[in-house]
Design an enzyme around this catalytic site. Structure first.
Site, PDB file in Angstrom:
ATOM      1  N   GLU A  68       3.093  -5.051  12.347  1.00 32.68           N
ATOM      2  CA  GLU A  68       2.133  -3.828  12.155  1.00 32.68           C
ATOM      3  C   GLU A  68       1.040  -4.370  11.097  1.00 32.68           C
ATOM      4  O   GLU A  68       1.282  -4.782   9.891  1.00 32.68           O
ATOM      5  CB  GLU A  68       3.036  -2.928  11.743  1.00 32.68           C
ATOM      6  CG  GLU A  68       2.166  -1.447  12.160  1.00 32.68           C
ATOM      7  CD  GLU A  68       1.261  -0.993  10.902  1.00 32.68           C
ATOM      8  OE1 GLU A  68      -0.003  -1.452  11.245  1.00 32.68           O
ATOM      9  OE2 GLU A  68       1.577  -0.594  10.036  1.00 32.68           O
ATOM     10  N   THR A 127      -3.159  -9.155   8.779  1.00 27.90           N
ATOM     11  CA  THR A 127      -3.380  -9.979   9.981  1.00 27.90           C
ATOM     12  C   THR A 127      -3.144 -11.675   9.798  1.00 27.90           C
ATOM     13  O   THR A 127      -2.439 -11.969  10.725  1.00 27.90           O
ATOM     14  CB  THR A 127      -4.810  -9.596  10.882  1.00 27.90           C
ATOM     15  OG1 THR A 127      -4.567  -8.253  10.900  1.00 27.90           O
ATOM     16  CG2 THR A 127      -4.941 -10.381  12.213  1.00 27.90           C
ATOM     17  N   THR A 146      -1.531 -12.961   7.720  1.00 21.59           N
ATOM     18  CA  THR A 146       0.045 -13.254   7.307  1.00 21.59           C
ATOM     19  C   THR A 146       0.682 -13.235   8.678  1.00 21.59           C
ATOM     20  O   THR A 146       1.585 -13.878   9.018  1.00 21.59           O
ATOM     21  CB  THR A 146       0.518 -12.551   6.318  1.00 21.59           C
ATOM     22  OG1 THR A 146      -0.246 -12.571   5.026  1.00 21.59           O
ATOM     23  CG2 THR A 146       2.089 -12.892   6.111  1.00 21.59           C
ATOM     24  N   GLY A 201       1.885  -6.092   7.283  1.00 13.86           N
ATOM     25  CA  GLY A 201       0.861  -6.579   6.287  1.00 13.86           C
ATOM     26  C   GLY A 201      -0.336  -6.925   6.884  1.00 13.86           C
ATOM     27  O   GLY A 201      -0.829  -6.324   8.034  1.00 13.86           O
ATOM     28  N   ASN A 252       0.959  -1.188  -0.016  1.00 14.70           N
ATOM     29  CA  ASN A 252      -0.195   0.163  -0.017  1.00 14.70           C
ATOM     30  C   ASN A 252       0.843   1.239   0.025  1.00 14.70           C
ATOM     31  O   ASN A 252       0.448   2.057  -0.499  1.00 14.70           O
ATOM     32  CB  ASN A 252      -0.841  -0.092   1.018  1.00 14.70           C
ATOM     33  CG  ASN A 252      -0.359  -0.373   2.495  1.00 14.70           C
ATOM     34  OD1 ASN A 252       0.892  -0.712   2.597  1.00 14.70           O
ATOM     35  ND2 ASN A 252      -1.075   0.128   3.632  1.00 14.70           N
ATOM     36  N   GLU A 287       7.018   0.566  16.869  1.00 10.88           N
ATOM     37  CA  GLU A 287       7.954   1.015  15.969  1.00 10.88           C
ATOM     38  C   GLU A 287       7.930   2.550  16.448  1.00 10.88           C
ATOM     39  O   GLU A 287       6.852   3.246  16.715  1.00 10.88           O
ATOM     40  CB  GLU A 287       8.113   0.642  14.849  1.00 10.88           C
ATOM     41  CG  GLU A 287       8.553  -0.978  14.955  1.00 10.88           C
ATOM     42  CD  GLU A 287       8.779  -1.550  13.718  1.00 10.88           C
ATOM     43  OE1 GLU A 287       9.132  -0.827  12.255  1.00 10.88           O
ATOM     44  OE2 GLU A 287       9.047  -2.850  13.435  1.00 10.88           O
ATOM     45  N   CYS A 324      -3.535   1.250   6.521  1.00  7.76           N
ATOM     46  CA  CYS A 324      -3.980   0.460   7.587  1.00  7.76           C
ATOM     47  C   CYS A 324      -4.622   1.612   8.677  1.00  7.76           C
ATOM     48  O   CYS A 324      -5.379   1.093   9.626  1.00  7.76           O
ATOM     49  CB  CYS A 324      -2.746  -0.127   8.143  1.00  7.76           C
ATOM     50  SG  CYS A 324      -1.414   0.715   8.680  1.00  7.76           S
TER      51      CYS A 324
HETATM   52  O1  TXE Z   1      -1.124  -8.978   2.548  1.00  9.12           O
HETATM   53  P1  TXE Z   1       0.034  -9.887   3.013  1.00  9.12           P
HETATM   54  P2  TXE Z   1      -2.058  -9.137   1.481  1.00  9.12           P
HETATM   55  C1  TXE Z   1      -4.360  -6.123   4.818  1.00  9.12           C
HETATM   56  C2  TXE Z   1      -5.492  -5.568   4.020  1.00  9.12           C
HETATM   57  C3  TXE Z   1      -5.493  -6.538   2.762  1.00  9.12           C
HETATM   58  C4  TXE Z   1      -4.956  -7.788   3.550  1.00  9.12           C
HETATM   59  C5  TXE Z   1      -4.244  -8.877   2.821  1.00  9.12           C
HETATM   60  O2  TXE Z   1      -6.776  -5.923   4.702  1.00  9.12           O
HETATM   61  O3  TXE Z   1      -6.790  -6.847   2.183  1.00  9.12           O
HETATM   62  O4  TXE Z   1      -4.124  -7.258   4.417  1.00  9.12           O
HETATM   63  O5  TXE Z   1      -3.155  -8.264   1.971  1.00  9.12           O
HETATM   64  C6  TXE Z   1       4.399 -11.037   2.461  1.00  9.12           C
HETATM   65  N1  TXE Z   1       5.872 -15.137   5.093  1.00  9.12           N
HETATM   66  N2  TXE Z   1      -3.300  -5.134   4.642  1.00  9.12           N
HETATM   67  O6  TXE Z   1      -2.455 -10.417   1.301  1.00  9.12           O
HETATM   68  O7  TXE Z   1       0.151 -11.094   2.480  1.00  9.12           O
HETATM   69  C7  TXE Z   1       3.747 -10.737   1.286  1.00  9.12           C
HETATM   70  O8  TXE Z   1       4.812 -11.198   0.228  1.00  9.12           O
HETATM   71  C8  TXE Z   1       6.461 -14.098   5.161  1.00  9.12           C
HETATM   72  C9  TXE Z   1      -2.897  -4.441   5.677  1.00  9.12           C
HETATM   73  O9  TXE Z   1      -1.512  -8.433  -0.118  1.00  9.12           O
HETATM   74  O10 TXE Z   1      -0.005  -9.792   4.467  1.00  9.12           O
HETATM   75  C10 TXE Z   1       3.982  -9.010   1.224  1.00  9.12           C
HETATM   76  O11 TXE Z   1       5.238  -8.680   1.096  1.00  9.12           O
HETATM   77  N3  TXE Z   1       5.811 -13.139   4.227  1.00  9.12           N
HETATM   78  C11 TXE Z   1      -1.500  -3.771   5.513  1.00  9.12           C
HETATM   79  C12 TXE Z   1       3.657  -8.788   2.837  1.00  9.12           C
HETATM   80  O12 TXE Z   1       3.832 -10.046   3.405  1.00  9.12           O
HETATM   81  C13 TXE Z   1       4.745 -13.188   3.697  1.00  9.12           C
HETATM   82  C14 TXE Z   1      -1.002  -3.417   4.241  1.00  9.12           C
HETATM   83  C15 TXE Z   1       2.218  -8.362   2.938  1.00  9.12           C
HETATM   84  O13 TXE Z   1       1.391  -9.275   2.325  1.00  9.12           O
HETATM   85  C16 TXE Z   1       4.242 -14.597   3.855  1.00  9.12           C
HETATM   86  C17 TXE Z   1      -1.472  -4.628   3.184  1.00  9.12           C
HETATM   87  C18 TXE Z   1       4.459 -15.463   4.453  1.00  9.12           C
HETATM   88  N4  TXE Z   1       3.998 -16.856   4.698  1.00  9.12           N
HETATM   89  C19 TXE Z   1      -2.327  -5.179   3.622  1.00  9.12           C
HETATM   90  N5  TXE Z   1       2.865 -14.283   3.033  1.00  9.12           N
HETATM   91  C20 TXE Z   1      -1.168  -2.709   6.647  1.00  9.12           C
HETATM   92  N6  TXE Z   1      -1.000  -2.965   7.895  1.00  9.12           N
HETATM   93  O14 TXE Z   1      -0.817  -1.509   6.228  1.00  9.12           O
HETATM   94  C21 TXE Z   1       2.913 -13.142   2.555  1.00  9.12           C
HETATM   95  N7  TXE Z   1       3.836 -12.354   2.834  1.00  9.12           N
END
Ligand code: TXE
Length: 480
Positions: free
Chosen positions: A248, A228, A230, A226, A150, A461, A282
């Site tokens: 976060e 929740t 994940t 990322g 994002n 952080e 977020c």
């Molecule tokens: O995020 P992911 P996604 C929220 C938002 C969104 C949802 C899912 O609601 O719809 O999360 O988004 C890496 N081991 N946010 O699926 O998967 C991935 O490659 C290690 C809130 O796109 O959480 C990427 O680099 N890493 C948020 C990162 O995690 C892993 C911002 C985030 O992706 C992994 C984005 C694994 N097993 C989405 N699987 C915020 N807090 O600002 C994935 N990744």
């Protein structure tokens, strides 16, 4: 077609398996570059390089580390125009937003922590003339930094800057959905003379690249931003390895408008909090609680304000909203809007995919959407949508709104709009969230503890909290 490369041990390298993934431009739905589909071998190579570089970087005097990072920040700034265009193309956000928010924050993050290490201090505990204890704060090793799509460069630098400033080396994995500015950053690091192996950037999928990074025995610190789900997975796999972990995660943030609020300011701020970056921050205020006395007037003003927002070409400087980040994400948002309808929600404005003309007809555009008439405990008001969608909920009393605001599993941020300062402080104290804004939204001071409660994260952080996270405290007791 341009092939993005990994950055390992100071060099740009192809993934060892030679495989690539498609990288889409969300504004027109076209593949415009290729991303390394990296695997464990690439992570292993990057960790070996980072571990070797740690020997020198951790012993480099703070002033020198600071100077090197300041030069990196200056070099990033030199490429601002390229980075702005790249971030907008990769993510779908308006170029104006990337120019005002994303890209300036990258050098700002780096300068902030490069300066902070020169002003940091440590603790001393004196024992009545018997002994003194002092606390050393030492870098830990190779930090795994995983960032989302994002705010790609903004959040990547928010992690790598304190990690590197504190004397760690880093293996970063940017989101596979938005890899481009991290790739440009690799080239900038080479030009700025960052020592080899200090920062390594490996691109790829969460399961194939992220997992081997978080579970690698030589990455004792993991910083993740990322989703929740994940975050939960990363917490599960890293806990038995006793890694230092900062998470976060998501938010379902309440924006509370009392009847005594400054009306015009709170309407403007509510629209900003709902729709900035297409609602993909977020911290966005996606639950909008409005006190009954002003509810109708506020709703109508917000609809009018939203009707004036321009959804369009991210390159057009008059666009307020651009495309959402991916086709999958657009479909997820549209499915949530459909669910809102099924649950009896009234769509006051928006609610559809927008099809733009010409070259942008296949882009992923979702209209800014306002929903009303749904109960506070339904899915739409409890689960993160992470798109340009806000739900209006009326309330009568302070007690009632605090209870509803606290009713989700999340606890990242909240905004309160009122001219009554006692009420503002009281409600702030009673809201379960890591960050509370009064009469504003997203006003960020890099020194504050930043993070969430409940399922919004673990740890804080920001400022010296980041430097504490990226160092290990060691107490030394000296008998006098
Ligand atoms: O995020 P992911 P996604 C929220 C938002 C969104 C949802 C899912 O609601 O719809 O999360 O988004 C890496 N081991 N946010 O699926 O998967 C991935 O490659 C290690 C809130 O796109 O959480 C990427 O680099 N890493 C948020 C990162 O995690 C892993 C911002 C985030 O992706 C992994 C984005 C694994 N097993 C989405 N699987 C915020 N807090 O600002 C994935 N990744």
């Amino acid at each position: 077609m341009e092939k993005i490369l990994n950055y390992i041990n100071g060099e740009l390298v192809a993934p060892t398996n030679g495989n690539y993934l498609d990288n889409y431009n969300p504004s027109n739905g076209e593949v415009y570059s290729l991303i390394p589909d990296s695997e464990k071998q690439d992570i292993d190579n990057a960790v070996v390089a980072a571990k070797e570089a740690f020997k020198g970087w951790s012993k480099t005097p703070k002033q020198k580390r600071s100077d090197i990072l300041m030069k990196l920040a200056d070099t990033i700034e030199k490429y601002s125009d390229e980075l702005i265009k790249a971030e907008s193309k990769d993510n779908g956000k308006p170029e104006t937003l990337a120019a005002h928010v994303d890209i300036p924050r990258a050098p700002a993050n780096i300068r902030f922590f490069a300066g902070a290490i020169l002003h940091d201090s440590s603790e001393m505990h004196e024992m009545d003339g018997m002994a003194i204890n002092y606390t050393l704060r030492q870098p830990i090793g190779v930090a795994a930094c995983i960032s989302p799509w994002n705010l790609p460069l903004y959040l990547l630098t928010w992690k790598i800057a304190p990690a590197l400033a504190a004397g760690n080396t880093v293996v970063a994995k940017p989101s596979e959905v938005t890899p481009m500015t991290a790739y440009i950053l690799s080239k900038i690091c080479i030009e700025a003379g960052l020592p080899k192996g200090v920062l390594n950037i490996v691109h790829g999928l969460g399961s194939k690249t992220g997992d081997p990074l978080t579970t690698h025995p030589d990455t004792p610190i993991v910083s993740f931003t990322g989703g929740t789900v994940t975050g939960k997975h990363i917490a599960t796999v890293t806990a038995p390895m006793f890694k230092k972990l900062s998470l976060e995660l998501g938010g379902k943030n309440p924006n509370i408008i009392f009847s005594d609020a400054d009306f015009d300011k709170s309407v403007s701020m509510a629209a900003r909090a709902a729709f900035t970056n297409q609602g993909q921050i977020c911290l966005c205020g996606s639950r909008l609680f409005v006190q009954e006395e002003i509810y109708d007037k506020f709703r109508d003003a917000l609809v009018t304000k939203t009707s004036k927002l321009k959804l369009g070409d991210p390159k057009d400087t008059t666009s307020n909203l651009g495309a959402v980040v991916s086709k999958d994400h657009m479909e997820k948002i549209l499915a949530k809007i459909e669910l809102a309808r099924t649950l009896g929600g009234n769509i006051l404005i928006g609610g559809e995919r927008e099809i733009l003309e010409g070259e942008l007809k296949d882009g992923y555009y979702v209209q800014p959407t306002i929903i009303e008439g749904l109960s506070s405990d339904c899915d739409i008001n409890q689960e993160e949508i992470f798109g340009p969608v806000v739900s209006l909920i009326p309330f009568k009393t302070e007690e009632e709104v605090v209870e509803m605001a606290n009713s989700t599993k999340y606890g990242l941020s909240a905004s309160i709009f009122t001219e009554n300062i006692s009420k503002a402080h009281r409600v702030a104290a009673n809201i379960d969230s890591g960050i509370v804004w009064i009469n504003t939204w997203l006003l960020r001071d890099l020194r504050i503890p930043f993070g969430g409660m409940k399922h919004s994260g673990v740890g804080r952080e920001g400022g010296f909290k980041s430097l504490q996270f990226f160092t290990e405290p060691k107490n030394v007791c000296v008998k006098i």
